[in-house]
Design an enzyme around this catalytic site. Structure first.
Site, PDB file in Angstrom:
ATOM      1  N   HIS A  81       0.846  -1.199   0.000  1.00 43.17           N
ATOM      2  CA  HIS A  81       0.000   0.000   0.000  1.00 43.17           C
ATOM      3  C   HIS A  81       0.878   1.244   0.000  1.00 43.17           C
ATOM      4  CE1 HIS A  81       1.172  -0.351   4.202  1.00 43.17           C
ATOM      5  NE2 HIS A  81       0.830   0.921   4.382  1.00 43.17           N
ATOM      6  N   ASP A 140       0.839   5.168   1.913  1.00 41.78           N
ATOM      7  CA  ASP A 140       0.170   5.831   3.037  1.00 41.78           C
ATOM      8  C   ASP A 140      -0.594   7.040   2.506  1.00 41.78           C
ATOM      9  OD1 ASP A 140       1.257   3.980   4.728  1.00 41.78           O
ATOM     10  OD2 ASP A 140       2.904   5.265   5.414  1.00 41.78           O
ATOM     11  N   HIS A 151       4.738   0.229  -0.103  1.00 35.53           N
ATOM     12  CA  HIS A 151       5.566  -0.554   0.806  1.00 35.53           C
ATOM     13  C   HIS A 151       4.715  -1.651   1.442  1.00 35.53           C
ATOM     14  CE1 HIS A 151       3.843   2.890   2.957  1.00 35.53           C
ATOM     15  NE2 HIS A 151       3.869   2.172   4.074  1.00 35.53           N
ATOM     16  N   ARG A 163       8.405  -8.538  15.335  1.00 36.74           N
ATOM     17  CA  ARG A 163       8.803  -7.191  14.923  1.00 36.74           C
ATOM     18  C   ARG A 163       7.779  -6.208  15.458  1.00 36.74           C
ATOM     19  NH1 ARG A 163       7.717  -4.069  10.114  1.00 36.74           N
ATOM     20  NH2 ARG A 163       9.231  -2.394  10.014  1.00 36.74           N
TER      21      ARG A 163
HETATM   22  C1  GA4 Z   1      -2.461   2.783   5.627  1.00 35.21           C
HETATM   23  C2  GA4 Z   1      -1.678   3.750   6.536  1.00 35.21           C
HETATM   24  C3  GA4 Z   1      -2.164   3.721   8.003  1.00 35.21           C
HETATM   25  O1  GA4 Z   1      -1.701   2.537   8.640  1.00 35.21           O
HETATM   26  C4  GA4 Z   1      -3.710   3.772   8.083  1.00 35.21           C
HETATM   27  C5  GA4 Z   1      -4.228   2.542   7.370  1.00 35.21           C
HETATM   28  C6  GA4 Z   1      -5.737   2.316   7.396  1.00 35.21           C
HETATM   29  C7  GA4 Z   1      -6.122   1.294   8.477  1.00 35.21           C
HETATM   30  O2  GA4 Z   1      -5.362   0.381   8.758  1.00 35.21           O
HETATM   31  O3  GA4 Z   1      -7.218   1.438   9.019  1.00 35.21           O
HETATM   32  C8  GA4 Z   1      -6.134   1.881   5.967  1.00 35.21           C
HETATM   33  C9  GA4 Z   1      -4.833   2.032   5.102  1.00 35.21           C
HETATM   34  C10 GA4 Z   1      -3.951   2.928   5.938  1.00 35.21           C
HETATM   35  C11 GA4 Z   1      -5.092   2.623   3.703  1.00 35.21           C
HETATM   36  C12 GA4 Z   1      -6.455   2.273   3.044  1.00 35.21           C
HETATM   37  C13 GA4 Z   1      -7.557   1.965   4.074  1.00 35.21           C
HETATM   38  C14 GA4 Z   1      -7.253   2.710   5.354  1.00 35.21           C
HETATM   39  C15 GA4 Z   1      -6.698   0.482   5.816  1.00 35.21           C
HETATM   40  C16 GA4 Z   1      -7.388   0.554   4.505  1.00 35.21           C
HETATM   41  C17 GA4 Z   1      -7.769  -0.507   3.811  1.00 35.21           C
HETATM   42  C18 GA4 Z   1      -4.176   3.937   9.506  1.00 35.21           C
HETATM   43  C19 GA4 Z   1      -4.234   4.827   7.161  1.00 35.21           C
HETATM   44  O4  GA4 Z   1      -4.479   5.978   7.420  1.00 35.21           O
HETATM   45  O5  GA4 Z   1      -4.391   4.310   5.889  1.00 35.21           O
END
Ligand code: GA4
Length: 333
Positions: free
Chosen positions: A208, A210, A265, A275
């Site tokens: 994904h 961020d 990443h 980890r």
């Molecule tokens: C990825 C980055 C952060 O960890 C996060 C993630 C969020 C989650 O885990 O709830 C998301 C992911 C993240 C991107 C797309 C959406 C939202 C899970 C998901 C499938 C907290 C964020 O802000 O986006």
């Protein structure tokens, strides 16, 4: 719509030189050039000599270790993560899964002290550790964002940092724990560690980018983080508990009109050791408008993205799956 891609540059450089490590205590004008180069080539770099006291990092790490060591039934009391709290294996709300358990918190101090009652036997100690860590890491993030603005020759050097310094900033803090994947029964037949990394890895947190502006990640001394240079090529990031990994987010890609790339990443759970990563996601306030800075738009580089609010982007991110490309939905037509 063709989005500019530095991927060719990225793969060639990484093979030749490895991932960038930037000493933040170095000469400012040199540091800002290195940061801009790293953001263009990789959307990723490590910083060393960042100035965050070891004690602040150690206290936060200990709180995380103590929490994840608790029995599953206790940890569940701090969940579900809708959107904040403890989660295990489920990521987001659209069926993504990984070999990870986590705590997701807002960086707003009030919500930290509320949720900390279910997280720690000593909620005040937990809240203090989190608040101190977030404050210190936010400073590093702001410093890096100001160096980025200077390096891009944007007149207002606070143009990026003011977004995450705002009291209404929607920034997040996340503790991820990737438990070891091997049980004791595997010891007799298990291959050597390097082989194991290829044979037995499991996806901890899938591919994904961020969504936010900038991510500051610190992990213990166990590898697992990988960044994608171009289609199919994954580069392992060597662990270094004294360094921070800096990850360019989607919002930064938009603000720079695609000059900086948000890097894809993932994290693998692949060793005998667990980890743990501690991740700060610097985000704008929900009502903030995100659009390419005027300085980043020229006749040669026309504006790629349409303006949107952070709330709109966040909603789109949560309606899609982890690995989906969300920025495609925000390009100009
Ligand atoms: C990825 C980055 C952060 O960890 C996060 C993630 C969020 C989650 O885990 O709830 C998301 C992911 C993240 C991107 C797309 C959406 C939202 C899970 C998901 C499938 C907290 C964020 O802000 O986006």
């Amino acid at each position: 719509m063709v989005v500019p891609s530095p991927t060719k540059n990225r793969s060639v450089k990484a093979r030749a030189t490895g991932l960038p490590i930037i000493d933040l205590s170095g000469d400012r004008s040199h540091v800002r050039e290195l940061i801009v180069e790293a953001c263009e080539d990789y959307g990723f770099f490590k910083v060393i000599n960042h100035g965050v006291p070891k004690e602040i990092i150690a206290r936060m790490e200990q709180e995380g270790v103590d929490f994840f060591e608790k029995p599953a039934s206790k940890k569940k009391q701090a969940g579900p993560p809708n959107p904040f709290g403890y989660g295990s294996k489920n990521i987001g709300f659209n069926g993504d899964m990984g070999e990870v358990e986590y705590l997701l918190l807002h960086t707003n101090p009030v919500s930290i002290s509320q949720s900390s009652k279910t997280i720690s036997n000593d909620p005040t100690k937990f809240s203090c550790a989190v608040n101190d860590y977030i404050e210190a890491v936010r400073e590093v993030a702001c410093e890096i964002l100001e160096l980025m603005a200077e390096g891009l020759w944007v007149p207002d050097k606070t143009v990026f940092s003011s977004l995450i310094r705002d009291v209404d900033s929607d920034s997040l803090f996340r503790l991820n724990h990737y438990p070891p994947i091997n049980t004791c029964n595997d010891w007799d037949t298990s291959p050597s560690l390097p082989q194991l990394q290829f044979q037995n890895s499991r996806l901890g947190f899938g591919e994904h980018s961020d969504p936010q502006v900038l991510t500051i990640l610190r992990s213990n001394n166990v590898g697992g983080l990988q960044i994608s240079l171009d289609n199919g090529v994954w580069v392992p990031v060597p662990p270094d508990p004294t360094a921070f990994c800096v990850i360019v987010g989607d919002a930064m890609q938009v603000l720079t009109n695609g000059r900086f790339m948000s890097v894809r990443h993932r994290a693998l759970a692949n060793s005998f050791m667990g980890r743990m990563s501690m991740v700060y996601f610097g985000a704008p306030p929900l009502h903030a408008w995100i659009s390419p800075l005027p300085e980043m738009v020229t006749p040669q580089k026309p504006c790629i993205y349409r303006p949107f609010t952070w709330a709109e982007y966040k909603k789109a991110a949560y309606s899609l799956q982890l690995g989906d490309n969300r920025l495609n939905h925000f390009t100009r037509r």
